[in-house]
Design an enzyme around this catalytic site. Structure first.
Site, PDB file in Angstrom:
ATOM      1  N   LEU A   1      81.808  -5.453   1.502  1.00 49.84           N
ATOM      2  CA  LEU A   1      83.024  -4.673   1.805  1.00 49.84           C
ATOM      3  C   LEU A   1      84.010  -5.472   2.643  1.00 49.84           C
ATOM      4  O   LEU A   1      85.215  -5.474   2.378  1.00 49.84           O
ATOM      5  CB  LEU A   1      82.643  -3.381   2.520  1.00 49.84           C
ATOM      6  CG  LEU A   1      82.130  -2.301   1.579  1.00 49.84           C
ATOM      7  CD1 LEU A   1      81.642  -1.098   2.360  1.00 49.84           C
ATOM      8  CD2 LEU A   1      83.212  -1.881   0.585  1.00 49.84           C
ATOM      9  N   ALA A   2      83.497  -6.200   3.657  1.00 50.54           N
ATOM     10  CA  ALA A   2      84.417  -6.940   4.531  1.00 50.54           C
ATOM     11  C   ALA A   2      85.075  -8.092   3.785  1.00 50.54           C
ATOM     12  O   ALA A   2      86.269  -8.348   3.958  1.00 50.54           O
ATOM     13  CB  ALA A   2      83.658  -7.452   5.757  1.00 50.54           C
ATOM     14  N   GLY A   3      84.325  -8.789   2.957  1.00 50.32           N
ATOM     15  CA  GLY A   3      84.858  -9.967   2.274  1.00 50.32           C
ATOM     16  C   GLY A   3      85.728  -9.616   1.083  1.00 50.32           C
ATOM     17  O   GLY A   3      86.823 -10.179   0.907  1.00 50.32           O
TER      18      GLY A   3
ATOM     19  N   SER B   1      69.048   8.152   4.904  1.00 49.90           N
ATOM     20  CA  SER B   1      70.331   8.203   5.593  1.00 49.90           C
ATOM     21  C   SER B   1      70.347   9.150   6.801  1.00 49.90           C
ATOM     22  O   SER B   1      69.745  10.220   6.784  1.00 49.90           O
ATOM     23  CB  SER B   1      71.400   8.681   4.609  1.00 49.90           C
ATOM     24  OG  SER B   1      72.567   9.000   5.308  1.00 49.90           O
TER      25      SER B   1
ATOM     26  N   ARG C   1      71.450   6.735  17.429  1.00 48.26           N
ATOM     27  CA  ARG C   1      70.253   6.133  16.843  1.00 48.26           C
ATOM     28  C   ARG C   1      69.300   5.533  17.870  1.00 48.26           C
ATOM     29  O   ARG C   1      68.087   5.638  17.731  1.00 48.26           O
ATOM     30  CB  ARG C   1      70.684   5.035  15.880  1.00 48.26           C
ATOM     31  CG  ARG C   1      71.379   5.606  14.694  1.00 48.26           C
ATOM     32  CD  ARG C   1      71.939   4.534  13.810  1.00 48.26           C
ATOM     33  NE  ARG C   1      72.557   5.192  12.663  1.00 48.26           N
ATOM     34  CZ  ARG C   1      73.187   4.560  11.693  1.00 48.26           C
ATOM     35  NH1 ARG C   1      73.301   3.252  11.737  1.00 48.26           N
ATOM     36  NH2 ARG C   1      73.709   5.224  10.686  1.00 48.26           N
TER      37      ARG C   1
ATOM     38  N   HIS D   1      67.748  -2.183  11.293  1.00 47.55           N
ATOM     39  CA  HIS D   1      68.735  -1.715  10.338  1.00 47.55           C
ATOM     40  C   HIS D   1      70.053  -2.476  10.377  1.00 47.55           C
ATOM     41  O   HIS D   1      70.684  -2.715   9.356  1.00 47.55           O
ATOM     42  CB  HIS D   1      68.994  -0.241  10.654  1.00 47.55           C
ATOM     43  CG  HIS D   1      70.041   0.395   9.804  1.00 47.55           C
ATOM     44  ND1 HIS D   1      69.876   0.580   8.451  1.00 47.55           N
ATOM     45  CD2 HIS D   1      71.271   0.886  10.102  1.00 47.55           C
ATOM     46  CE1 HIS D   1      70.967   1.157   7.954  1.00 47.55           C
ATOM     47  NE2 HIS D   1      71.832   1.343   8.926  1.00 47.55           N
TER      48      HIS D   1
HETATM   49  C1  LIG Z   1      70.284   0.868   3.841  1.00 42.90           C
HETATM   50  C2  LIG Z   1      71.566   0.823   4.618  1.00 42.90           C
HETATM   51  C3  LIG Z   1      72.415   1.899   4.640  1.00 42.90           C
HETATM   52  C4  LIG Z   1      73.603   1.855   5.346  1.00 42.90           C
HETATM   53  N1  LIG Z   1      74.417   2.945   5.365  1.00 42.90           N
HETATM   54  C5  LIG Z   1      75.576   2.885   6.057  1.00 42.90           C
HETATM   55  C6  LIG Z   1      76.453   4.017   6.072  1.00 42.90           C
HETATM   56  O1  LIG Z   1      76.189   5.043   5.470  1.00 42.90           O
HETATM   57  N2  LIG Z   1      77.614   3.899   6.764  1.00 42.90           N
HETATM   58  C7  LIG Z   1      77.948   2.775   7.444  1.00 42.90           C
HETATM   59  O2  LIG Z   1      79.029   2.724   8.046  1.00 42.90           O
HETATM   60  N3  LIG Z   1      77.140   1.682   7.425  1.00 42.90           N
HETATM   61  C8  LIG Z   1      75.975   1.722   6.750  1.00 42.90           C
HETATM   62  N4  LIG Z   1      75.156   0.623   6.749  1.00 42.90           N
HETATM   63  C9  LIG Z   1      75.632  -0.646   7.316  1.00 42.90           C
HETATM   64  C10 LIG Z   1      76.615  -1.289   6.338  1.00 42.90           C
HETATM   65  O3  LIG Z   1      76.189  -1.084   5.027  1.00 42.90           O
HETATM   66  C11 LIG Z   1      76.754  -2.794   6.549  1.00 42.90           C
HETATM   67  O4  LIG Z   1      76.915  -3.089   7.905  1.00 42.90           O
HETATM   68  C12 LIG Z   1      77.979  -3.308   5.810  1.00 42.90           C
HETATM   69  O5  LIG Z   1      77.950  -2.908   4.467  1.00 42.90           O
HETATM   70  C13 LIG Z   1      78.067  -4.826   5.897  1.00 42.90           C
HETATM   71  O6  LIG Z   1      79.149  -5.248   5.105  1.00 42.90           O
HETATM   72  P1  LIG Z   1      79.606  -6.758   5.113  1.00 42.90           P
HETATM   73  O7  LIG Z   1      80.683  -6.882   4.102  1.00 42.90           O
HETATM   74  O8  LIG Z   1      79.897  -7.172   6.494  1.00 42.90           O
HETATM   75  O9  LIG Z   1      78.312  -7.579   4.638  1.00 42.90           O
HETATM   76  P2  LIG Z   1      77.457  -7.537   3.272  1.00 42.90           P
HETATM   77  O10 LIG Z   1      77.712  -6.337   2.463  1.00 42.90           O
HETATM   78  O11 LIG Z   1      76.044  -7.830   3.697  1.00 42.90           O
HETATM   79  O12 LIG Z   1      78.007  -8.756   2.456  1.00 42.90           O
HETATM   80  C14 LIG Z   1      77.709 -10.081   2.796  1.00 42.90           C
HETATM   81  C15 LIG Z   1      78.318 -10.984   1.747  1.00 42.90           C
HETATM   82  O13 LIG Z   1      78.209 -12.321   2.197  1.00 42.90           O
HETATM   83  C16 LIG Z   1      77.642 -13.135   1.196  1.00 42.90           C
HETATM   84  N5  LIG Z   1      76.945 -14.229   1.873  1.00 42.90           N
HETATM   85  C17 LIG Z   1      76.130 -14.175   2.952  1.00 42.90           C
HETATM   86  N6  LIG Z   1      75.741 -15.403   3.316  1.00 42.90           N
HETATM   87  C18 LIG Z   1      76.324 -16.244   2.456  1.00 42.90           C
HETATM   88  C19 LIG Z   1      76.296 -17.648   2.307  1.00 42.90           C
HETATM   89  N7  LIG Z   1      75.625 -18.439   3.136  1.00 42.90           N
HETATM   90  N8  LIG Z   1      76.998 -18.187   1.277  1.00 42.90           N
HETATM   91  C20 LIG Z   1      77.705 -17.410   0.410  1.00 42.90           C
HETATM   92  N9  LIG Z   1      77.778 -16.076   0.528  1.00 42.90           N
HETATM   93  C21 LIG Z   1      77.084 -15.517   1.531  1.00 42.90           C
HETATM   94  C22 LIG Z   1      76.775 -12.215   0.372  1.00 42.90           C
HETATM   95  O14 LIG Z   1      76.608 -12.763  -0.912  1.00 42.90           O
HETATM   96  C23 LIG Z   1      77.638 -10.948   0.390  1.00 42.90           C
HETATM   97  O15 LIG Z   1      78.624 -11.037  -0.596  1.00 42.90           O
HETATM   98  C24 LIG Z   1      73.950   0.686   6.048  1.00 42.90           C
HETATM   99  C25 LIG Z   1      73.103  -0.417   6.044  1.00 42.90           C
HETATM  100  C26 LIG Z   1      71.893  -0.332   5.366  1.00 42.90           C
HETATM  101  C27 LIG Z   1      70.956  -1.489   5.453  1.00 42.90           C
END
Ligand SMILES: Cc1cc2nc3c(=O)[nH]c(=O)nc-3n(C[C@H](O)[C@H](O)[C@H](O)COP(=O)(O)OP(=O)(O)OC[C@H]3O[C@@H](n4cnc5c(N)ncnc54)[C@H](O)[C@@H]3O)c2cc1C
Length: 657
Positions: free
Chosen positions: A63-65, A304, A350, A421
């Site tokens: 989501l962030a990227g 959840s 939590r 988590h």
């Molecule tokens: C089971 C579960 C349920 C959750 N439910 C909720 C919820 O209901 N509400 C809420 O707010 N939060 C929730 N969270 C937390 C939330 O989902 C995450 O914190 C959030 O989605 C992280 O998003 P992100 O884009 O930062 O990272 P990620 O979605 O982890 O994306 C990381 C990206 O980086 C890439 N990447 C990583 N390392 C490298 C590398 N070395 N080289 C190339 N690419 C790389 C991966 O391929 C991926 O595309 C939940 C978490 C879990 C585990």
């Protein structure tokens, strides 16, 4: 003593060196509700014609990227985006179930930007930066509009308005959701926006590519070394700025609710190149996960937090009571959260719910195999609302539980137990989301930013999308306005050195040819982390952990067995590199825990608790962000403190009673 000697002494200070204090200098010094507007106005712009001459690398398409890549691509920058999955749609973000917070006050139940800000600062146990949290609350309302415009199918009430539910640590309903698949639906929205820019050729997407090194030229982040995971080819890519959106590092514990691939490599490699790592010990243990069922598992499953809206948590009053839960009458049950925390009940944050579950299990009242479980019971909700209503709200979560455990949660209470988590720690960033290396930006779970020592439920999606859709696109211009920077290519000494380091490490991993699998090392490291740096931490335990992690790391480099070659799809090799980084991170987490001799949020030091067992902060000693600087292998890390100042929320002992 020299810096290169690692001490055995009993003084925590001997594990690190104290560096100079640091501060965020980007948040304007005006009243908090004007800071973001002022910064956006103050940040320099780049005109559309010049944007075409500037390039940005984004590592990560969760989501962030993907939100950042789509937005910067649409703005006209040349974006290259990398992820290690075969599609951005498989990022770990897809797993998010429960929802996303926003201060819309649709329920007219007293919510506001200020209340979301307040709840988040308090929920984080006063270890987050006020300016960032306020901005997050402000931007939250725009995220929902953005996602609705993209067509994200949020749950709606009968009349068509967006529905809300509650998450822990709050007394209002501000969580927007799409059944138990909120992350998936939000990611599809961001992915569509990203695909549109890929088609428009503003974003070049590289899947199955893993970043293994950051390239820093003249003190600025200018590129990355990437391994093509299918062919093993080592590539360099260059840009005017680099963004890491690479998620969290909960898998240092081996067992967690994170996707199995989640790892720390991108941020750790950047840390080794000079980016400070902030609050590494702040880990979130989620109270409602399916309990561990045996030694065979490589992953745990979250149930959840939204389930705590209607589910009631309890254990038998007596540890001797082994009856089927349905046969245990009300008077023999202890709804311990409702009893101890009457104002918030089952919706305490939590960290509090997790610790309470651990306490009742430690008292011998846990249920299920090994006594490591508590009941999450829907009997009342089904009686009150009817089964169809419960199915509509939580159906997919109930199905998931039934498939994994073989038990029907409509008939018998779920069994749950806390599990790792989320990681609140991450690379240190300023108000602009810029790391301590100029030109390096960090978004989403990969940065330490907004959640302090405990993240409130449904706030990670909010932060990741705030960063990607709104914050970064407004702040990165200010840096890029000085570009384009002098051209760099693969012949630059910094690039050659980074490629050489990556190749040498891969060769080393493949040549050890020892007797133990990568997974066996990872499992053992995870066990040490969980036992000594998990839900409860003590001086003695952390010292034990540090000794064991250092021994294990040595054993790893002399006895790991990685089969196959580099020039092929080689998952053992991928994992080996990630586990090697987890060892170094695990060590820093234990040092950070050891130094922070207070309890706050998810960081619970047994030596620092109130008479009734709650986390006891020490604001005089520890109201700071710990930002760690890497100073070399086998050298003590340097601790820089960013003092935290609370002007708007009064620091006091948290109470959810
Ligand atoms: C089971 C579960 C349920 C959750 N439910 C909720 C919820 O209901 N509400 C809420 O707010 N939060 C929730 N969270 C937390 C939330 O989902 C995450 O914190 C959030 O989605 C992280 O998003 P992100 O884009 O930062 O990272 P990620 O979605 O982890 O994306 C990381 C990206 O980086 C890439 N990447 C990583 N390392 C490298 C590398 N070395 N080289 C190339 N690419 C790389 C991966 O391929 C991926 O595309 C939940 C978490 C879990 C585990």
């Amino acid at each position: 003593m020299t810096n290169s000697e690692m001490p055995d002494s009993l003084d925590a200070n001997s594990f690190y060196i104290e560096g100079a204090d640091i501060a965020d200098t980007k948040a304007p010094q005006v009243p908090i509700d004007r800071r973001w507007e002022e910064r956006r106005f103050g940040a320099r712009l780049v005109n559309p014609a010049n944007r075409r001459k500037l390039s940005v690398i984004i590592v990560g398409s969760g989501l962030a990227g993907s939100s950042a890549a789509a937005t910067l691509g649409e703005a006209g920058y040349n974006v290259k985006c990398f992820c290690y999955q075969d599609s951005p749609r498989r990022a770990h973000s897809i797993a998010a179930q429960g929802g996303i917070n926003a201060a819309k006050n649709y329920r007219n139940d007293g919510d506001s930007v200020y209340r979301l800000f307040y709840d988040t600062v308090k929920g984080g146990d006063f270890r987050a930066r006020e300016s960032n949290v306020y901005r997050l609350a402000e931007v939250s309302v725009e995220i929902i509009d953005q996602c609705v415009a993209q067509g994200v199918p949020f749950a709606r009430e009968y009349g068509g308005l967006l529905d809300n539910r509650s998450f822990g640590g709050v007394q209002v309903s501000r969580t927007f959701y799409a059944r138990g698949q909120t992350g998936q639906q939000l990611l599809i929205g961001a992915y569509q926006a990203l695909e549109r820019q890929i088609a428009a050729e503003t974003v070049e997407m590289h899947t199955r590519h893993e970043m293994l090194e950051l390239i820093v030229v003249d003190g600025r982040a200018r590129g990355v070394v990437i391994r093509d995971m299918v062919t093993g080819g080592i590539e360099t890519h260059f840009a005017d700025a680099v963004v890491l959106a690479t998620g969290g590092y909960g898998n240092v514990f081996y067992l967690s609710t994170n996707a199995v691939g989640c790892n720390v490599t991108a941020t750790w490699r950047a840390h080794r190149k000079g980016a400070y790592f902030a609050n590494p010990c702040f880990t979130q243990i989620h109270p409602t996960c399916i309990p561990v069922s045996g030694e065979h598992q490589s992953k745990l499953t979250l149930m959840s937090e939204s389930l705590r809206n209607d589910g009631r948590i309890w254990v038998p009053k007596s540890g001797e009571d082994k009856r089927d839960p349905r046969e245990i009458p009300e008077q023999d049950r202890d709804y311990y959260l409702e009893r101890i925390y009457p104002s918030f009940g089952n919706l305490v944050p939590r960290d509090i719910a997790s610790r309470a579950a651990k306490n009742v299990c430690d008292e011998g009242r846990g249920v299920g195999p090994g006594g490591l479980g508590v009941y999450l019971d829907f009997a009342d909700a089904i009686a009150r609302l009817g089964r169809p209503a419960v199915e509509t709200k939580y159906g997919n979560l109930f199905n998931m539980y039934a498939q994994i455990t073989g038990e029907d949660p409509y008939q018998t209470p779920m069994r749950i137990y806390p599990a790792v988590h989320y990681t609140m720690g991450g690379l240190w960033v300023d108000y602009d989301l810029q790391a301590s290396i100029p030109g390096l930006y960090v978004t989403g779970e990969a940065n330490f930013s907004d959640h302090g020592a405990n993240r409130l439920g449904a706030s990670a999606l909010m932060q990741g999308l705030a960063d990607g859709y709104f914050v970064l696109p407004s702040t990165i211009n200010d840096y890029l306005a000085d570009g384009p920077f002098p051209k760099v290519d693969e012949s630059h000494p910094a690039a050659l050195e980074a490629v050489e380091a990556v190749s040498a490490r891969i060769d080393k991993l493949l040549s050890v040819n020892g007797s133990r699998t990568v997974d066996s090392f990872h499992k053992e490291l995870g066990r040490v982390m969980w036992d000594y740096c998990g839900m409860e931490r003590s001086e003695e335990g952390l010292r034990k952990a540090l000794t064991r992690i250092r021994e294990l790391k040595k054993e790893f480099w002399s006895d790991v067995r990685v089969l196959g070659t580099n020039e092929e799809l080689n998952q053992a090799l991928e994992r080996a590199g990630r586990v090697a980084d987890f060892f170094e991170l695990g060590e820093l987490m234990c040092i950070d825990s050891l130094v922070r001799r207070e309890s706050c949020g998810g960081h619970f030091r047994v030596e620092s608790q109130t008479p009734d067992g709650e986390a006891l902060r020490d604001d005089d000693g520890f109201a700071y962000v710990s930002a760690w600087e890497f100073s070399g292998d086998d050298r003590r890390p340097v601790l820089h403190k960013e003092p935290l100042v609370y002007e708007y929320v009064e620091m006091k002992q948290r109470s959810y009673k």
